[in-house]
Design a protein around this motif. Structure first.
Motif, PDB file in Angstrom:
ATOM      1  N   GLY A   1      14.921   6.746  -5.355  1.00 20.73           N
ATOM      2  CA  GLY A   1      15.073   7.002  -6.784  1.00 20.73           C
ATOM      3  C   GLY A   1      13.847   7.623  -7.421  1.00 20.73           C
ATOM      4  N   CYS A   2      12.668   7.404  -6.813  1.00 18.04           N
ATOM      5  CA  CYS A   2      11.425   7.949  -7.365  1.00 18.04           C
ATOM      6  C   CYS A   2      11.023   9.269  -6.720  1.00 18.04           C
ATOM      7  CB  CYS A   2      10.286   6.947  -7.178  1.00 18.04           C
ATOM      8  SG  CYS A   2      10.473   5.439  -8.160  1.00 18.04           S
ATOM      9  N   ALA A   3      11.696   9.642  -5.651  1.00 16.26           N
ATOM     10  CA  ALA A   3      11.323  10.877  -4.948  1.00 16.26           C
ATOM     11  C   ALA A   3      11.563  12.089  -5.835  1.00 16.26           C
ATOM     12  CB  ALA A   3      12.132  11.005  -3.662  1.00 16.26           C
ATOM     13  N   GLU A   4      10.658  13.055  -5.756  1.00 16.42           N
ATOM     14  CA  GLU A   4      10.790  14.261  -6.571  1.00 16.42           C
ATOM     15  C   GLU A   4      11.864  15.183  -6.039  1.00 16.42           C
ATOM     16  OE1 GLU A   4       7.055  16.184  -6.937  1.00 16.42           O
ATOM     17  OE2 GLU A   4       6.083  14.502  -7.937  1.00 16.42           O
ATOM     18  N   HIS A   5      12.077  15.165  -4.724  1.00 19.35           N
ATOM     19  CA  HIS A   5      13.066  16.036  -4.115  1.00 19.35           C
ATOM     20  C   HIS A   5      13.974  15.215  -3.213  1.00 19.35           C
ATOM     21  CE1 HIS A   5      10.736  19.427  -5.583  1.00 19.35           C
ATOM     22  NE2 HIS A   5       9.659  18.912  -5.015  1.00 19.35           N
ATOM     23  N   GLY A   6      15.097  15.812  -2.823  1.00 19.74           N
ATOM     24  CA  GLY A   6      16.008  15.167  -1.899  1.00 19.74           C
ATOM     25  C   GLY A   6      17.223  14.575  -2.583  1.00 19.74           C
ATOM     26  N   PHE A   7      18.147  14.111  -1.765  1.00 19.74           N
ATOM     27  CA  PHE A   7      19.399  13.548  -2.254  1.00 19.74           C
ATOM     28  C   PHE A   7      19.144  12.243  -2.997  1.00 19.74           C
ATOM     29  CE2 PHE A   7      23.066  10.807  -1.806  1.00 19.74           C
ATOM     30  CZ  PHE A   7      24.106  11.642  -2.181  1.00 19.74           C
ATOM     31  N   LYS A   8      19.780  12.089  -4.164  1.00 25.48           N
ATOM     32  CA  LYS A   8      19.641  10.866  -4.957  1.00 25.48           C
ATOM     33  C   LYS A   8      21.031  10.402  -5.383  1.00 25.48           C
ATOM     34  CE  LYS A   8      15.114  12.169  -6.714  1.00 25.48           C
ATOM     35  NZ  LYS A   8      15.068  13.398  -5.894  1.00 25.48           N
ATOM     36  N   PRO A   9      21.318   9.111  -5.217  1.00 27.24           N
ATOM     37  CA  PRO A   9      22.660   8.601  -5.520  1.00 27.24           C
ATOM     38  C   PRO A   9      23.043   8.655  -6.995  1.00 27.24           C
ATOM     39  CG  PRO A   9      21.153   6.805  -4.997  1.00 27.24           C
ATOM     40  CD  PRO A   9      20.434   8.068  -4.668  1.00 27.24           C
TER      41      PRO A   9
ATOM     42  N   ALA B   1       0.824  -1.202   0.000  1.00 27.40           N
ATOM     43  CA  ALA B   1       0.000   0.000   0.000  1.00 27.40           C
ATOM     44  C   ALA B   1       0.867   1.265   0.000  1.00 27.40           C
ATOM     45  CB  ALA B   1      -0.910   0.002   1.224  1.00 27.40           C
ATOM     46  N   TRP B   2       2.042   1.159   0.589  1.00 30.55           N
ATOM     47  CA  TRP B   2       2.978   2.290   0.626  1.00 30.55           C
ATOM     48  C   TRP B   2       3.624   2.517  -0.729  1.00 30.55           C
ATOM     49  CZ3 TRP B   2       8.252   2.146   3.590  1.00 30.55           C
ATOM     50  CH2 TRP B   2       8.786   3.436   3.644  1.00 30.55           C
ATOM     51  N   GLY B   3       3.851   1.419  -1.500  1.00 30.88           N
ATOM     52  CA  GLY B   3       4.417   1.585  -2.833  1.00 30.88           C
ATOM     53  C   GLY B   3       5.595   0.716  -3.180  1.00 30.88           C
ATOM     54  N   TYR B   4       5.859  -0.341  -2.412  1.00 29.95           N
ATOM     55  CA  TYR B   4       6.943  -1.245  -2.809  1.00 29.95           C
ATOM     56  C   TYR B   4       6.655  -2.676  -2.379  1.00 29.95           C
ATOM     57  CZ  TYR B   4       9.479  -2.233   1.598  1.00 29.95           C
ATOM     58  OH  TYR B   4       9.865  -2.700   2.831  1.00 29.95           O
ATOM     59  N   GLU B   5       7.295  -3.607  -3.082  1.00 29.04           N
ATOM     60  CA  GLU B   5       7.111  -5.034  -2.840  1.00 29.04           C
ATOM     61  C   GLU B   5       8.356  -5.582  -2.159  1.00 29.04           C
ATOM     62  OE1 GLU B   5       5.335  -8.470  -2.445  1.00 29.04           O
ATOM     63  OE2 GLU B   5       4.322  -7.003  -3.745  1.00 29.04           O
ATOM     64  N   PRO B   6       8.270  -5.995  -0.882  1.00 28.05           N
ATOM     65  CA  PRO B   6       9.450  -6.565  -0.201  1.00 28.05           C
ATOM     66  C   PRO B   6       9.898  -7.871  -0.850  1.00 28.05           C
ATOM     67  CG  PRO B   6       7.731  -5.941   1.364  1.00 28.05           C
ATOM     68  CD  PRO B   6       7.113  -5.903   0.005  1.00 28.05           C
ATOM     69  N   ASP B   7      11.172  -8.159  -0.712  1.00 28.62           N
ATOM     70  CA  ASP B   7      11.737  -9.403  -1.234  1.00 28.62           C
ATOM     71  C   ASP B   7      11.036 -10.587  -0.568  1.00 28.62           C
ATOM     72  OD1 ASP B   7      13.382 -11.679  -1.736  1.00 28.62           O
ATOM     73  OD2 ASP B   7      15.059 -10.348  -2.152  1.00 28.62           O
ATOM     74  N   PRO B   8      10.462 -11.517  -1.348  1.00 26.18           N
ATOM     75  CA  PRO B   8       9.736 -12.658  -0.757  1.00 26.18           C
ATOM     76  C   PRO B   8      10.635 -13.599   0.033  1.00 26.18           C
ATOM     77  CG  PRO B   8       9.961 -12.918  -3.138  1.00 26.18           C
ATOM     78  CD  PRO B   8      10.404 -11.534  -2.823  1.00 26.18           C
TER      79      PRO B   8
ATOM     80  N   GLY C   1      13.546  -4.552  -1.166  1.00 30.42           N
ATOM     81  CA  GLY C   1      12.508  -4.905  -2.121  1.00 30.42           C
ATOM     82  C   GLY C   1      12.615  -4.051  -3.368  1.00 30.42           C
ATOM     83  N   ARG C   2      11.538  -3.966  -4.133  1.00 32.70           N
ATOM     84  CA  ARG C   2      11.489  -3.165  -5.362  1.00 32.70           C
ATOM     85  C   ARG C   2      10.280  -2.232  -5.315  1.00 32.70           C
ATOM     86  NH1 ARG C   2      16.056  -3.435  -8.710  1.00 32.70           N
ATOM     87  NH2 ARG C   2      17.020  -5.463  -8.327  1.00 32.70           N
ATOM     88  N   CYS C   3      10.483  -0.991  -5.757  1.00 39.51           N
ATOM     89  CA  CYS C   3       9.358  -0.063  -5.766  1.00 39.51           C
ATOM     90  C   CYS C   3       8.388  -0.471  -6.872  1.00 39.51           C
ATOM     91  CB  CYS C   3       9.841   1.377  -5.937  1.00 39.51           C
ATOM     92  SG  CYS C   3      10.290   1.838  -7.616  1.00 39.51           S
ATOM     93  N   LEU C   4       7.115  -0.254  -6.627  1.00 40.97           N
ATOM     94  CA  LEU C   4       6.082  -0.661  -7.580  1.00 40.97           C
ATOM     95  C   LEU C   4       5.964   0.298  -8.755  1.00 40.97           C
ATOM     96  CD1 LEU C   4       3.293  -1.793  -5.077  1.00 40.97           C
ATOM     97  CD2 LEU C   4       4.910  -3.227  -6.347  1.00 40.97           C
ATOM     98  N   ALA C   5       6.489   1.499  -8.625  1.00 42.88           N
ATOM     99  CA  ALA C   5       6.351   2.495  -9.689  1.00 42.88           C
ATOM    100  C   ALA C   5       7.285   2.217 -10.849  1.00 42.88           C
ATOM    101  CB  ALA C   5       6.616   3.899  -9.133  1.00 42.88           C
TER     102      ALA C   5
END
Length: 312
Positions: free
Chosen positions: A192-200, A148-155, A168-172
């Motif tokens: 990586g999907c965030a609109e703002h903030g530090f990104k590697p 519901a938050w937006g990502y699928e944890p590693d099974p 895990g992997r983000c669903l977007a």
């Protein structure tokens, strides 16, 4: 104990201004005599109604060079609030007047209402009697929350608690991410999907700032965009920017920052506290009594050269 030489009105006024006040009457001539002054902070009651201070009191390092008692109390209340949030992971609902005061607050992990004391939190005791500082859910419920938050944890990786990173992997966009479930209250799961903030994977800035009142230097990283307000916020908190270094990739800036801070800790140089308290970003600080600002930046440049050469 060495006494300071007698000072005149100009010298006394300079010290008073550094403490955030201005004279409301001529200097009485001695540091042990009361002096009627006014606070320079426009929002402070002391800016409208004069009050008396002692210059000897202002000089005492215990009081952090603050001349206005109201400003000092407000600053300490802010510091206590920040300590409860960062150390105890609780959000206070009221002003914290003392460390032994039971403070009505929300637990940021399970959102139950609790009443912890700051002195207990600082001594290592838990802040929430409901979750013990680590909210836990059944594995399937935790996975539903993550989706519901937006990502699928590693099974293949089981859920532990809401403060442990869960890869895990983000669903977007399918990016790899490893957030803790507790972070869902403050943002999205994928950097990586965030609109703002530090990104590697985007341009970043590594900076060095100093704070003379702490005799401390700080190394940090932030995104390199016109919207970035990190350096502005540091300036508002009393830090002075000395040097900056640009990196095409944020991961390289982070590697240099990590190598620099780790080199301080290996040499036995601890972070610098403010009046014995932690504050935002204190873990990336070092005392300027241990190493000079010029030496710090020289080491940063060497680390940057090594990181860039490995990237190439």
């Amino acid at each position: 104990m060495t006494r300071r030489p007698t000072i005149d009105h100009v010298g006394a006024t300079t010290e008073l201004n550094e403490a955030g006040c201005e004279p409301a009457e001529p200097y009485p001539g001695r540091t042990s005599l009361p002096w009627l002054v006014m606070c320079l902070e426009k929002r402070c009651p002391g800016n409208e109604k004069p009050f008396k201070v002692y210059l000897s009191y202002i000089r005492n390092p215990v009081y952090g060079g603050a001349g206005c008692g109201e400003c000092r109390r407000r600053r300490r209340a802010v510091e206590r609030r920040a300590d409860m949030i960062t150390r105890g992971r609780v959000l206070p609902m009221e002003i914290i007047h003392g460390v032994r005061q039971p403070v009505r607050a929300w637990c940021l992990r399970c959102w139950n209402v609790v009443s912890p004391r700051l002195d207990n939190i600082r001594s290592g005791q838990g802040s929430c009697e409901h979750c013990g500082g680590k909210a836990r859910f059944p594995d399937e419920k935790a996975r539903r929350i993550a989706r519901a938050w937006g990502y699928e944890p590693d099974p293949e990786i089981p859920y532990k608690n809401d403060t442990t990173r869960w890869p895990g992997r983000c669903l977007a966009n399918g990016h790899f991410c490893d957030p803790s479930l507790n972070a869902r209250f403050s943002g999205g799961p994928c950097a990586g999907c965030a609109e703002h903030g530090f990104k590697p994977d985007r341009p970043a800035l590594l900076y060095m700032v100093i704070k003379s009142t702490l005799a401390a230097a700080k190394i940090g990283i932030c995104e390199q965009t016109p919207k970035n307000s990190r350096l502005y916020e540091l300036g508002r908190n009393g830090w002075t920017v000395l040097k900056t270094l640009s990196f095409p990739l944020g991961r390289d800036a982070r590697a240099v920052e990590k190598a620099t801070v780790e080199s301080w800790r290996v040499r036995g140089w601890p972070p610098v506290l403010e009046n014995g308290l932690a504050y935002d970003g204190y873990t990336e600080t070092v005392s300027l009594r241990s190493i000079s600002a010029a030496e710090i930046w020289s080491e940063v440049c060497v680390a940057s050269t090594l990181v860039r050469s490995k990237a190439d």
